[in-house]
Design an enzyme around this catalytic site. Sequence first.
Site: not given
Length: 304
Positions: A130, A140
């Site tokens: 993030h 991811h």
Amino acid sequence: MMPAETLTHAEMTQEKAQAAAWFRQLRDEITAAFEGLEDSHTQGPFAELEPGRFEVSETRRAAADGSDAGGGLMSVMRGGRVFEKVGVNISEVYGTLGEKAQNAMAARKGLPGMKEDPRFWASGISLVAHMRNPHAPAVHMNTRMFWTPHAWWFGGGSDLNPCLEYAEDTAHFHATQQKYLDPHGTDIYPRLKEWADEYFYIPHRNRARGVGGIFMDDHNTGDWAADFALTQDIGRAFLPAYLPLVEKRRSQPFEATDKDTQLVHRGLYAEYNLVYDRGTKFGLETGHDANAVLMSLPPMAKWV
């Protein structure tokens, strides 16, 4: 899914060790590259902060009887110049599957004999980033190997989750993945891309959580070496697919409204991981360290 009798030896001791060592090597390469991004960010938003560093801690998993059942390393960076929060975890766990996990796995994978011999072994790497700058995309990635006495398989992939989308960034991310996958067969990238589009979809929002990537599960052609090589190239594709996007966007000016858009998008990410993600469910159901399992959650999010 290929039956266990196709294996050269049922326990696959050498193959398990090779896979676990590769996941750790990939983790080391990624954490070094991410800390390098922190050091080289000397201009633009957040450059005045101290460069972030990973805090590394061991995680342990205990069986129901208290015996050792493996564990891993949780590496988390918080409050850096480029990464607001990023985790890169590796694990190697083993033991016996509980009844809920047995039933879910037997139903989804069609494995016979699960209740008679519910032993398992699993190793993998899991990463979620993030970002500080809302122009820099969240991401991811994970790859893993899973073994039971009845079968073995690989899974994983990577997907891009920008809150502010750039078509050229999406094109680079996908093109890089295709470059690494095409040597394994030109049919593989389109199939894994479609799988990612289906898997990373949020039904209650009627939308994808990001701009896609690649994803596979239950991958077993009967050729362990070939399947492992594909899994390695999924991992190798990650840094060249992602790092140039961060380098390009980390210094870009942004407004308060951009940060608000980022926080709302993080809420979407949290919803998916808590409601739908198989890895989150499996980790919690099998007793793995909850902090490691929930590492993927953003440091801050909001809902409208």
